[in-house]
Design a protein around this motif. Structure first.
Motif: not given
Length: 507
Positions: A34-35, A66-67, A71
């Motif tokens: 994800r990104g 966060q990811y 990323v």
């Protein structure tokens, strides 16, 4: 009517952009990569380009938090991901299917041509095979003499500022020394960069290296046509520098080839060209190996040879400069480590500052090697590596789509708390023989790894050990000047300099 046409064109572009990235997006989602939010046409560029080069390191850390360590990124015309996961790095670096460099390396083509750093496929394999003998230990043994002589010049040049109070940025100091070393070992010529920094070739190397670093970070300079339009003076200056370097290299190649052919004609022995007028063995250089090499029975052309000599010049001076400067910076700020290095240097090399070193003695500087390796862990000369995935492939259990660009964040992988306890601390003991095998081989890759690893890493380690041990014999390094503020670049640099002070050693 014009508004309708504009609306149709805009809609068409939106649909084209969506379809172009749809397969990549689906496959990355299935792989759990994800990104940040992606926008039409520009992808995730707004997330990246609002950051300055000084904050890219912290941006990547925030994105990873966060990811995850992989990323997803989408740039103008490109799809891919960044990774700081040693498992993914291992899958990429170990595979023969993922050795192609990404398009950012195209910025170097004007200078380096299609040399070992950039080439791919059969050409890369053949060139790698040809150049490997240049780093045979018997040739490296001769190079150590060059390391020692040039680092002695560096030490002498520093005495004027070694008052214990003057702040010295070690990057330009180490750069001139490394440039003297690389020209003599790669081409067999002395340019005396430390004594004549205004020499045209020296100035051109410095100018081109600095400008290429800027092109790497500035999207508006990455395309020749756009740079020529927006920055015509800079573009012309870069081309002039490259032309000066090429002319110099060409002249050296021609002279060396003529010497070789003359000796062969007179003596029917190619090896005779490696001896000087009084019968002493001439020191081999990378250029000599290339001149005597063939592919399918045919010798390399001057252009072929220039590609590899220029590549060696590029890869062999800025990278070593960065590591020497950062090691000095760390030693200055860790006096207990510096004291132990100094003691080892005295034990192995003695207290005569002018006594020459050799390959065997440098090999005995075990603790200094640990110090250099730990410095390269914290401050890798090459903080990221780019690769291009040409076809669908499973990497670390994830199906990665073709035409993906991948950025391997070496800097972040080497500070991963999962693999390194107290990752931000300078602890050379991590690399001691007693702890051998504790470090995951792909969590620590300052020289890359796998089939495309750095061919000159033994050369670089010997050069660093020789240069730093010479400085330690002459000076005490002091914690003066601003702390480093890292800048993401082709080579790791600091916007505030890589500073320390010097004070002459009293034995």
């Amino acid at each position: 009517m014009y508004l309708e046409i504009f609306a149709i064109l805009l809609t068409t572009l939106f649909v084209w952009d969506y379809l172009r990235h749809r397969r990549h997006n689906r496959m990355y989602a299935a792989a759990g990569i994800r990104g940040p939010r992606s926008y039409p046409f520009v992808g995730t560029a707004p997330t990246l380009f609002k950051e300055s080069p000084k904050t890219v390191f912290s941006l990547q850390s925030r994105l990873m938090a966060q990811y995850g360590k992989n990323v997803k990124m989408q740039m103008i015309g490109e799809s891919g991901f960044t990774t700081a996961d040693p498992k993914m790095i291992e899958a990429i670096m170990s595979s023969q299917q993922t050795i192609q460099k990404n398009n950012l390396y195209g910025l170097l083509v004007n200078w380096l041509g299609d040399g070992l750093l950039i080439s791919k496929g059969k050409k890369w394999f053949r060139r790698r095979k040809i150049i490997t003998p240049a780093f045979h230990f018997k040739i490296l043994e001769d190079f150590v003499e060059v390391f020692d002589q040039q680092s002695a010049i560096m030490a002498q040049q520093l005495y004027d500022r070694a008052d214990g109070k003057t702040v010295i940025n070690m990057f330009p100091v180490a750069c001139l020394c490394a440039l003297d070393i690389i020209t003599e070992t790669a081409m067999g010529v002395k340019v005396n960069a430390q004594l004549q920094p205004q020499f045209p070739y020296v100035q051109s190397v410095t100018t081109a290296s600095t400008m290429l670093a800027e092109r790497f970070m500035n999207p508006l300079q990455r395309v020749d046509g756009i740079m020529k339009l927006l920055y015509p003076k800079l573009f012309a200056k870069l081309n002039d520098s490259v032309k000066t370097m090429h002319n110099f290299t060409d002249s050296v190649i021609t002279e060396r080839r003529d010497l070789l052919q003359k000796s062969i004609a007179e003596n029917a022995d190619a090896n005779a060209a490696l001896f000087n007028e009084v019968g002493q063995k001439r020191r081999m250089a990378l250029l000599d190996v290339l001149l005597q090499s063939t592919i399918d029975g045919a010798p390399l052309s001057n252009e072929d040879i220039r590609e590899e000599v220029d590549t060696f010049m590029f890869e062999g001076h800025d990278t070593t400069t960065s590591s020497i400067a950062f090691t000095c910076y760390l030693l200055a700020r860790h006096p207990e480590v510096q004291a132990r290095v100094f003691q080892e240097v005295c034990d192995v090399l003695g207290d005569d500052k002018s006594a020459p070193v050799n390959m065997q003695l440098l090999g005995e500087l075990k603790y200094l090697e640990c110090v250099i390796k730990e410095s390269l862990r914290l401050y890798p000369s090459v903080p990221l590596i780019g690769r291009h995935i040409t076809h669908d492939i499973v990497l670390d259990g994830k199906l990665i789509p073709a035409k993906s660009d991948v950025i391997l964040f070496i800097y972040h992988a080497q500070r991963d708390p999962e693999y390194f306890s107290e990752p931000d601390k300078f602890l050379p003991e991590r690399f001691s023989m007693e702890r051998k095998g504790e470090i995951h081989p792909f969590a620590y890759t300052p020289f890359s790894a796998g089939p495309r690893n750095c061919i000159g890493q033994k050369f670089a380690m010997l050069e660093m050990k020789s240069t730093i041990s010479k400085l330690i014999r002459h000076f005490e390094l002091l914690p003066l000047g601003q702390e480093v503020e890292l800048v993401m670049n082709v080579i790791l640099r600091s916007s505030t300099g890589i500073n320390c002070g010097l004070k002459p050693r009293v034995y």
